[in-house]
Design a protein around this motif. Structure first.
Motif, PDB file in Angstrom:
ATOM      1  N   ASN A  13       0.854  -1.193   0.000  1.00 18.51           N
ATOM      2  CA  ASN A  13       0.000   0.000   0.000  1.00 18.51           C
ATOM      3  C   ASN A  13       0.891   1.244   0.000  1.00 18.51           C
ATOM      4  N   SER A  14       0.277   2.407  -0.076  1.00 19.97           N
ATOM      5  CA  SER A  14       1.056   3.637  -0.263  1.00 19.97           C
ATOM      6  C   SER A  14       1.305   4.409   1.029  1.00 19.97           C
ATOM      7  N   THR A  15       1.028   3.817   2.180  1.00 16.36           N
ATOM      8  CA  THR A  15       1.193   4.501   3.459  1.00 16.36           C
ATOM      9  C   THR A  15       2.624   4.335   3.956  1.00 16.36           C
ATOM     10  N   GLU A  16       3.395   5.400   3.849  1.00 13.65           N
ATOM     11  CA  GLU A  16       4.818   5.347   4.190  1.00 13.65           C
ATOM     12  C   GLU A  16       5.044   4.990   5.652  1.00 13.65           C
ATOM     13  N   SER A  17       4.159   5.465   6.537  1.00 11.05           N
ATOM     14  CA  SER A  17       4.347   5.181   7.961  1.00 11.05           C
ATOM     15  C   SER A  17       4.239   3.683   8.250  1.00 11.05           C
ATOM     16  N   MET A  18       3.450   2.960   7.460  1.00 12.41           N
ATOM     17  CA  MET A  18       3.348   1.521   7.659  1.00 12.41           C
ATOM     18  C   MET A  18       4.647   0.827   7.232  1.00 12.41           C
ATOM     19  N   THR A  19       5.276   1.341   6.190  1.00 14.48           N
ATOM     20  CA  THR A  19       6.587   0.816   5.790  1.00 14.48           C
ATOM     21  C   THR A  19       7.583   1.010   6.930  1.00 14.48           C
ATOM     22  N   SER A  20       7.548   2.187   7.541  1.00 14.69           N
ATOM     23  CA  SER A  20       8.455   2.473   8.652  1.00 14.69           C
ATOM     24  C   SER A  20       8.191   1.557   9.836  1.00 14.69           C
ATOM     25  N   THR A  21       6.921   1.269  10.095  1.00 17.59           N
ATOM     26  CA  THR A  21       6.566   0.362  11.187  1.00 17.59           C
ATOM     27  C   THR A  21       7.125  -1.033  10.946  1.00 17.59           C
ATOM     28  N   CYS A  22       7.054  -1.506   9.708  1.00 15.65           N
ATOM     29  CA  CYS A  22       7.614  -2.819   9.383  1.00 15.65           C
ATOM     30  C   CYS A  22       9.135  -2.805   9.515  1.00 15.65           C
ATOM     31  N   ARG A  23       9.760  -1.701   9.137  1.00 14.77           N
ATOM     32  CA  ARG A  23      11.206  -1.566   9.311  1.00 14.77           C
ATOM     33  C   ARG A  23      11.574  -1.602  10.786  1.00 14.77           C
ATOM     34  N   ASP A  24      10.763  -0.979  11.612  1.00 14.38           N
ATOM     35  CA  ASP A  24      11.005  -0.993  13.061  1.00 14.38           C
ATOM     36  C   ASP A  24      10.924  -2.414  13.626  1.00 14.38           C
ATOM     37  N   THR A  25      10.031  -3.222  13.067  1.00 19.11           N
ATOM     38  CA  THR A  25       9.923  -4.613  13.510  1.00 19.11           C
ATOM     39  C   THR A  25      11.234  -5.351  13.276  1.00 19.11           C
ATOM     40  N   LEU A  26      11.854  -5.121  12.134  1.00 19.93           N
ATOM     41  CA  LEU A  26      13.160  -5.734  11.872  1.00 19.93           C
ATOM     42  C   LEU A  26      14.172  -5.327  12.939  1.00 19.93           C
ATOM     43  N   GLY A  27      14.126  -4.065  13.358  1.00 18.50           N
ATOM     44  CA  GLY A  27      15.054  -3.580  14.368  1.00 18.50           C
ATOM     45  C   GLY A  27      14.874  -4.233  15.725  1.00 18.50           C
ATOM     46  N   ARG A  28      13.670  -4.769  15.987  1.00 18.00           N
ATOM     47  CA  ARG A  28      13.394  -5.381  17.285  1.00 18.00           C
ATOM     48  C   ARG A  28      13.702  -6.874  17.321  1.00 18.00           C
ATOM     49  N   MET A  29      14.020  -7.454  16.179  1.00 16.78           N
ATOM     50  CA  MET A  29      14.192  -8.900  16.121  1.00 16.78           C
ATOM     51  C   MET A  29      15.553  -9.238  15.531  1.00 16.78           C
ATOM     52  N   GLY A  30      15.946 -10.486  15.696  1.00 17.37           N
ATOM     53  CA  GLY A  30      17.178 -10.955  15.094  1.00 17.37           C
ATOM     54  C   GLY A  30      16.871 -11.819  13.884  1.00 17.37           C
ATOM     55  N   VAL A  31      17.733 -11.766  12.866  1.00 13.51           N
ATOM     56  CA  VAL A  31      17.591 -12.637  11.702  1.00 13.51           C
ATOM     57  C   VAL A  31      18.893 -13.379  11.491  1.00 13.51           C
ATOM     58  N   MET A  32      18.793 -14.490  10.782  1.00 15.46           N
ATOM     59  CA  MET A  32      19.957 -15.340  10.581  1.00 15.46           C
ATOM     60  C   MET A  32      20.859 -14.785   9.481  1.00 15.46           C
ATOM     61  N   GLY A  33      22.175 -14.914   9.681  1.00 14.87           N
ATOM     62  CA  GLY A  33      23.126 -14.619   8.624  1.00 14.87           C
ATOM     63  C   GLY A  33      23.351 -13.145   8.377  1.00 14.87           C
ATOM     64  N   GLU A  34      24.260 -12.863   7.470  1.00 18.57           N
ATOM     65  CA  GLU A  34      24.574 -11.491   7.075  1.00 18.57           C
ATOM     66  C   GLU A  34      23.699 -11.118   5.888  1.00 18.57           C
ATOM     67  N   ILE A  35      22.567 -10.547   6.192  1.00 18.65           N
ATOM     68  CA  ILE A  35      21.561 -10.227   5.180  1.00 18.65           C
ATOM     69  C   ILE A  35      21.164  -8.765   5.329  1.00 18.65           C
ATOM     70  N   ARG A  36      21.020  -8.104   4.210  1.00 15.62           N
ATOM     71  CA  ARG A  36      20.597  -6.705   4.229  1.00 15.62           C
ATOM     72  C   ARG A  36      19.144  -6.626   3.753  1.00 15.62           C
ATOM     73  N   PHE A  37      18.379  -5.745   4.385  1.00 12.71           N
ATOM     74  CA  PHE A  37      16.971  -5.555   4.032  1.00 12.71           C
ATOM     75  C   PHE A  37      16.749  -4.138   3.523  1.00 12.71           C
ATOM     76  N   GLU A  38      15.999  -4.033   2.452  1.00 12.79           N
ATOM     77  CA  GLU A  38      15.550  -2.727   1.970  1.00 12.79           C
ATOM     78  C   GLU A  38      14.025  -2.704   2.000  1.00 12.79           C
ATOM     79  N   PHE A  39      13.453  -1.588   2.453  1.00 11.79           N
ATOM     80  CA  PHE A  39      12.010  -1.447   2.595  1.00 11.79           C
ATOM     81  C   PHE A  39      11.515  -0.403   1.596  1.00 11.79           C
ATOM     82  N   ILE A  40      10.506  -0.796   0.805  1.00 15.59           N
ATOM     83  CA  ILE A  40      10.021   0.037  -0.290  1.00 15.59           C
ATOM     84  C   ILE A  40       8.507   0.195  -0.181  1.00 15.59           C
ATOM     85  N   THR A  41       8.029   1.397  -0.427  1.00 11.97           N
ATOM     86  CA  THR A  41       6.594   1.684  -0.405  1.00 11.97           C
ATOM     87  C   THR A  41       6.039   1.719  -1.821  1.00 11.97           C
TER      88      THR A  41
END
Length: 222
Positions: A13-41
């Motif tokens: 969807n086109s709501t930028e704040s929701m993209t930011s919220t999903c990005r914040d979720t990544l910041g609160r959790m751990g993921v396996m391996g050396e992986i980079r994430f990009e978030f796009i609206t």
């Protein structure tokens, strides 16, 4: 030296704040391996995806958006619980694509075998049920429950949203017991997950955004 794989998380969807919220979720959790994430609206889409018509508009805009992206992503995550456009995007990119609904169904099945989806409006229920059936999870899904909360109200009024979601979770637990996973059926609920999980520590509450991020990291390593 080999560069680390990159996951493209698309908010369809086109709501930028929701993209930011999903990005914040990544910041609160751990993921396996050396992986980079990009978030796009997906800026050409509706503000919220509520029902099949919004999903069709969002899919068309998302496919156009992805066609203009660099060919650098190992995995795509579609950040809508309806798994909007996932199958079309797979055909387009020819690489792993996972929807957060799809990820949540797998995660819940591994955790509790059976699950109930707690979503936003009733207009989303048929879309979610169709997605569950298409992906072969129908026998594990006990119910899809609409909370009555519009998607954008989850951000605009989190206190009232939490009150309503807690009431619905209580109803689900009373009806189905505690040995069932409850999936939060909207990406916009990810910011409320911590409060709900702490309130209901005897239940398995599934955050679909976190499930999608975790499983996308596994796909990168596979």
């Amino acid at each position: 030296m080999t560069s680390c794989p990159v996951v493209c998380f698309i908010n369809p969807n086109s709501t930028e704040s929701m993209t930011s919220t999903c990005r914040d979720t990544l910041g609160r959790m751990g993921v396996m391996g050396e992986i980079r994430f990009e978030f796009i609206t997906n800026r050409g889409a509706p503000e919220a995806i509520q029902g099949a018509e919004d999903g069709e508009l969002a899919t068309e805009a998302m496919l156009s958006l992805v066609s203009q992206l660099p060919d650098a992503y190992a995995v795509f995550v579609v950040g809508c619980f309806d798994d909007t456009g996932v199958w079309d995007l797979i055909d387009q990119v020819g690489r792993p694509v996972i929807g957060i609904g799809q990820a949540a169904y797998h995660w819940a099945s591994l955790r509790s075998q059976r699950f109930v989806v707690l979503t936003t409006l009733s207009v989303s229920v048929p879309v979610i049920r169709e997605s569950i059936q298409r992906q072969g999870f129908e026998s594990r899904c006990l119910d899809v429950v609409a909370s009555g909360i519009p998607v954008l109200e989850l951000e605009r009024n989190p206190g009232e949203s939490l009150r309503i979601l807690n009431d619905r979770i209580r109803d689900i637990a009373d009806k189905y017991g505690e040995n069932v996973a409850i999936i939060l059926g909207c990406a916009g609920m990810t910011d409320l997950y911590a409060d709900l999980a702490s309130q209901w520590d005897s239940l398995t509450i599934i955050d679909p955004v976190a499930a999608g991020l975790r499983l996308s990291s596994v796909l990168c390593l596979g």
